[in-house]
Scaffold this active site. Structure first.
Site, PDB file in Angstrom:
ATOM      1  CE1 TYR A  15      -3.930  -2.113   0.393  1.00  0.00           C
ATOM      2  CE2 TYR A  15      -2.747  -3.147   2.208  1.00  0.00           C
ATOM      3  CZ  TYR A  15      -3.802  -3.138   1.315  1.00  0.00           C
ATOM      4  OH  TYR A  15      -4.719  -4.158   1.338  1.00  0.00           O
ATOM      5  CG  HIS A  20      -6.762   5.072   0.928  1.00  0.00           C
ATOM      6  ND1 HIS A  20      -7.519   6.224   1.005  1.00  0.00           N
ATOM      7  CD2 HIS A  20      -7.527   4.106   1.507  1.00  0.00           C
ATOM      8  CE1 HIS A  20      -8.679   5.964   1.594  1.00  0.00           C
ATOM      9  NE2 HIS A  20      -8.705   4.688   1.918  1.00  0.00           N
ATOM     10  CG  PHE A  66      -5.334  -2.222   7.494  1.00  0.00           C
ATOM     11  CD1 PHE A  66      -4.919  -2.178   6.173  1.00  0.00           C
ATOM     12  CD2 PHE A  66      -4.791  -3.185   8.331  1.00  0.00           C
ATOM     13  CE1 PHE A  66      -3.994  -3.093   5.687  1.00  0.00           C
ATOM     14  CE2 PHE A  66      -3.869  -4.098   7.862  1.00  0.00           C
ATOM     15  CZ  PHE A  66      -3.472  -4.053   6.531  1.00  0.00           C
ATOM     16  CG  ASN A  68     -12.082   1.259   6.554  1.00  0.00           C
ATOM     17  OD1 ASN A  68     -11.653   2.254   5.960  1.00  0.00           O
ATOM     18  ND2 ASN A  68     -12.730   0.299   5.940  1.00  0.00           N
ATOM     19  CG  ASN A 114     -14.955   4.275   5.265  1.00  0.00           C
ATOM     20  OD1 ASN A 114     -16.027   4.835   5.476  1.00  0.00           O
ATOM     21  ND2 ASN A 114     -14.804   3.371   4.313  1.00  0.00           N
TER      22      ASN A 114
END
Length: 198
Positions: A15, A20, A66, A68, A114
């Site tokens: 990631y 993001h 993460f 969320n 989120n």
């Protein structure tokens, strides 16, 4: 006064370069500037460092929960060090801004993000600062990508194109001085400077 700057993103090499993770990129830049090393802090559910920035000691945090579940990390560090919500800046990717744009605001809704939703829930308030780092939107991407939920998820979990990355990096550089103004308590000048430079 700002005591904690949080960068939002997802942990893991897969990631690292994705849109993001724009918030992580900003915090990494601040850590380099402040000569700080981000270290795993289990009690804060992330990587944290205390950096000397703008003649102040400021906590930097990259949640490892993460996106969320980012609120758990933020509230853990904030409670431990008695940091108030209005002393927190959360840097995050923003699809409603083009790559290379950056906006600073205090409070407001999550705008479908989120990570912000979870932070607001854990802090029991929306009254913290947000540094919105533009990454663009799939509906404006080459190739005519859509704007459905799946398109959005795929978009933020992919790396930006080279010219987008350069624009985002330049925006992060432009954020440094306004963040310093905000850290010293001059929110009005911080926003004016960031929102009038490009």
């Amino acid at each position: 006064m700002i005591k904690l700057i949080v960068g939002l993103g997802n942990p893991g090499a897969e990631y690292e370069a994705t849109r993001h993770n724009a918030g992580f990129w900003l915090v990494d830049q601040l850590a380099r500037m402040g000569g700080a090393t981000m270290r795993v802090e289990g009690r804060f559910h992330g990587l944290a460092a205390r950096a000397r920035l703008w003649d102040q000691d400021i906590w930097l945090l990259k949640p490892s929960t993460f996106m969320n579940r980012s609120g758990l990390a933020v509230v853990s560090l904030a409670r431990f060090y008695k940091v108030l919500p209005d002393e927190i800046v959360v840097a995050h990717d923003e699809m409603d801004l083009p790559a290379g744009a950056a906006k600073l605001k205090r409070g407001g809704g999550a705008g479908g993000h989120n990570g912000l939703k979870d932070i607001s829930a854990h802090l029991s308030t929306q009254d913290y600062w947000r540094l919105r780092l533009g990454v663009g939107h799939p509906r404006n991407a080459p190739g005519g990508a859509g704007a459905g939920r799946e398109d959005v998820v795929n978009f933020v979990l992919k790396p930006p194109r080279r010219e987008e990355q350069e624009a985002i990096d330049a925006a992060i550089d432009r954020c440094i001085e306004p963040l310093g103004l905000l850290a010293r308590g001059d929110a009005e000048r911080a926003m004016a400077q960031l929102h009038t430079t490009r």
